[in-house]
Design a protein around this motif. Sequence first.
Motif, PDB file in Angstrom:
ATOM      1  N   LYS A   1       0.835  -1.205   0.000  1.00  0.00           N
ATOM      2  CA  LYS A   1       0.000   0.000   0.000  1.00  0.00           C
ATOM      3  C   LYS A   1       0.874   1.263   0.000  1.00  0.00           C
ATOM      4  N   LEU A   2       2.011   1.196   0.693  1.00  0.00           N
ATOM      5  CA  LEU A   2       2.939   2.327   0.684  1.00  0.00           C
ATOM      6  C   LEU A   2       3.520   2.531  -0.711  1.00  0.00           C
ATOM      7  N   LYS A   3       3.728   1.438  -1.432  1.00  0.00           N
ATOM      8  CA  LYS A   3       4.227   1.535  -2.805  1.00  0.00           C
ATOM      9  C   LYS A   3       3.170   2.171  -3.710  1.00  0.00           C
ATOM     10  N   THR A   4       1.923   1.727  -3.562  1.00  0.00           N
ATOM     11  CA  THR A   4       0.828   2.295  -4.366  1.00  0.00           C
ATOM     12  C   THR A   4       0.705   3.794  -4.122  1.00  0.00           C
ATOM     13  N   ALA A   5       0.938   4.196  -2.867  1.00  0.00           N
ATOM     14  CA  ALA A   5       0.838   5.611  -2.504  1.00  0.00           C
ATOM     15  C   ALA A   5       2.125   6.381  -2.836  1.00  0.00           C
ATOM     16  N   LYS A   6       3.099   5.675  -3.463  1.00  0.00           N
ATOM     17  CA  LYS A   6       4.371   6.281  -3.866  1.00  0.00           C
ATOM     18  C   LYS A   6       5.202   6.787  -2.684  1.00  0.00           C
ATOM     19  N   VAL A   7       5.017   6.139  -1.521  1.00  0.00           N
ATOM     20  CA  VAL A   7       5.837   6.456  -0.342  1.00  0.00           C
ATOM     21  C   VAL A   7       7.171   5.715  -0.442  1.00  0.00           C
ATOM     22  N   VAL A   8       7.128   4.497  -0.987  1.00  0.00           N
ATOM     23  CA  VAL A   8       8.347   3.710  -1.195  1.00  0.00           C
ATOM     24  C   VAL A   8       8.467   3.379  -2.680  1.00  0.00           C
ATOM     25  N   ASP A   9       9.699   3.158  -3.121  1.00  0.00           N
ATOM     26  CA  ASP A   9       9.920   2.777  -4.519  1.00  0.00           C
ATOM     27  C   ASP A   9      10.494   1.360  -4.596  1.00  0.00           C
ATOM     28  N   ASP A  10      10.730   0.903  -5.818  1.00  0.00           N
ATOM     29  CA  ASP A  10      11.207  -0.464  -6.023  1.00  0.00           C
ATOM     30  C   ASP A  10      12.545  -0.703  -5.327  1.00  0.00           C
ATOM     31  N   ALA A  11      13.433   0.281  -5.395  1.00  0.00           N
ATOM     32  CA  ALA A  11      14.773   0.138  -4.801  1.00  0.00           C
ATOM     33  C   ALA A  11      14.673  -0.068  -3.287  1.00  0.00           C
ATOM     34  N   LEU A  12      13.775   0.668  -2.628  1.00  0.00           N
ATOM     35  CA  LEU A  12      13.627   0.549  -1.182  1.00  0.00           C
ATOM     36  C   LEU A  12      13.023  -0.815  -0.813  1.00  0.00           C
ATOM     37  N   ILE A  13      12.090  -1.283  -1.621  1.00  0.00           N
ATOM     38  CA  ILE A  13      11.508  -2.603  -1.365  1.00  0.00           C
ATOM     39  C   ILE A  13      12.582  -3.681  -1.497  1.00  0.00           C
ATOM     40  N   ARG A  14      13.462  -3.554  -2.473  1.00  0.00           N
ATOM     41  CA  ARG A  14      14.580  -4.504  -2.600  1.00  0.00           C
ATOM     42  C   ARG A  14      15.463  -4.445  -1.354  1.00  0.00           C
ATOM     43  N   ASP A  15      15.744  -3.226  -0.879  1.00  0.00           N
ATOM     44  CA  ASP A  15      16.570  -3.054   0.325  1.00  0.00           C
ATOM     45  C   ASP A  15      15.939  -3.743   1.534  1.00  0.00           C
ATOM     46  N   ILE A  16      14.625  -3.578   1.681  1.00  0.00           N
ATOM     47  CA  ILE A  16      13.918  -4.173   2.820  1.00  0.00           C
ATOM     48  C   ILE A  16      14.009  -5.692   2.755  1.00  0.00           C
ATOM     49  N   TYR A  17      13.791  -6.256   1.567  1.00  0.00           N
ATOM     50  CA  TYR A  17      13.894  -7.709   1.416  1.00  0.00           C
ATOM     51  C   TYR A  17      15.313  -8.207   1.668  1.00  0.00           C
ATOM     52  N   GLN A  18      16.309  -7.474   1.194  1.00  0.00           N
ATOM     53  CA  GLN A  18      17.706  -7.867   1.437  1.00  0.00           C
ATOM     54  C   GLN A  18      18.013  -7.869   2.936  1.00  0.00           C
ATOM     55  N   ALA A  19      17.477  -6.871   3.656  1.00  0.00           N
ATOM     56  CA  ALA A  19      17.700  -6.793   5.108  1.00  0.00           C
ATOM     57  C   ALA A  19      17.027  -7.956   5.827  1.00  0.00           C
ATOM     58  N   LEU A  20      15.804  -8.300   5.411  1.00  0.00           N
ATOM     59  CA  LEU A  20      15.107  -9.436   6.029  1.00  0.00           C
ATOM     60  C   LEU A  20      15.901 -10.724   5.836  1.00  0.00           C
ATOM     61  N   GLU A  21      16.434 -10.906   4.643  1.00  0.00           N
ATOM     62  CA  GLU A  21      17.213 -12.109   4.361  1.00  0.00           C
ATOM     63  C   GLU A  21      18.518 -12.110   5.162  1.00  0.00           C
ATOM     64  N   ALA A  22      19.200 -10.970   5.177  1.00  0.00           N
ATOM     65  CA  ALA A  22      20.485 -10.869   5.883  1.00  0.00           C
ATOM     66  C   ALA A  22      20.319 -11.087   7.389  1.00  0.00           C
ATOM     67  N   ASN A  23      19.183 -10.647   7.929  1.00  0.00           N
ATOM     68  CA  ASN A  23      18.940 -10.757   9.377  1.00  0.00           C
ATOM     69  C   ASN A  23      18.270 -12.064   9.778  1.00  0.00           C
ATOM     70  N   GLY A  24      18.033 -12.947   8.785  1.00  0.00           N
ATOM     71  CA  GLY A  24      17.338 -14.204   9.088  1.00  0.00           C
ATOM     72  C   GLY A  24      15.924 -13.960   9.570  1.00  0.00           C
ATOM     73  N   ASP A  25      15.290 -12.908   9.035  1.00  0.00           N
ATOM     74  CA  ASP A  25      13.976 -12.472   9.510  1.00  0.00           C
ATOM     75  C   ASP A  25      12.895 -12.659   8.441  1.00  0.00           C
TER      76      ASP A  25
END
Length: 200
Positions: free
Chosen positions: A153-177
């Motif tokens: 929903k934040l993406k639809t509202a243009k609060v986050v972009d594709d690059a930030l979503i990739r960053d969030i997923y990379q952090a979840l993977e790196a943190n075992g989360d």
Amino acid sequence: MTTLVLLDTNTYLRLAKRVRPFVGLEFGQVPYLLAIHKVTEDEVHCSAHLKFTNPWFDGPEFANERLAKQVRLTKDEKAQIEAAQSVLMGWVQMDVSRFTSFGRSPPGYADCWLLAFGQVRPAVVVTDDLGMHELAKDFKDIKVWHGYELLAKLKTAKVVDDALIRDIYQALEANGDMTKTWEDAKHKVFKKIFGPAPAE
């Protein structure tokens, strides 16, 4: 009328460090307002593990944002929430095994408090806790989202972009989360970013 989007502990910890500003952010056409309550903050402060794995949590930028934008409740609202929380906790106790199947954990004190808040205010409760989703199904007036749904929903509202979503997923993977729901959403909800799921 603005709809509160109440963050549980894990959702806050997964997103708040990278989506800036976060608490107090208004977005979408509804509009929605991201909110946090002290019960979530207390849950982190009472957990040595969460404090250790999230040293940024009490940094001035984040602590001041939470303090400035914290949800305030009237005495009457607090009483209503406590009564609703008691009902929810009793409901869990009547069939604990149901809430512990499929890797779920039974909703605890803070979980039931947030869901009760969602009944009384009303608000959308954002959680990746499958036990909380299971409990909310039994009470039609409690609306819950997964963390990835909020991110979409934040993406639809243009609060986050594709690059930030990739960053969030990379952090979840790196943190075992990385939870199964986030993993499944990666190639479904965010298919345009990550592509289709790899073939088995």
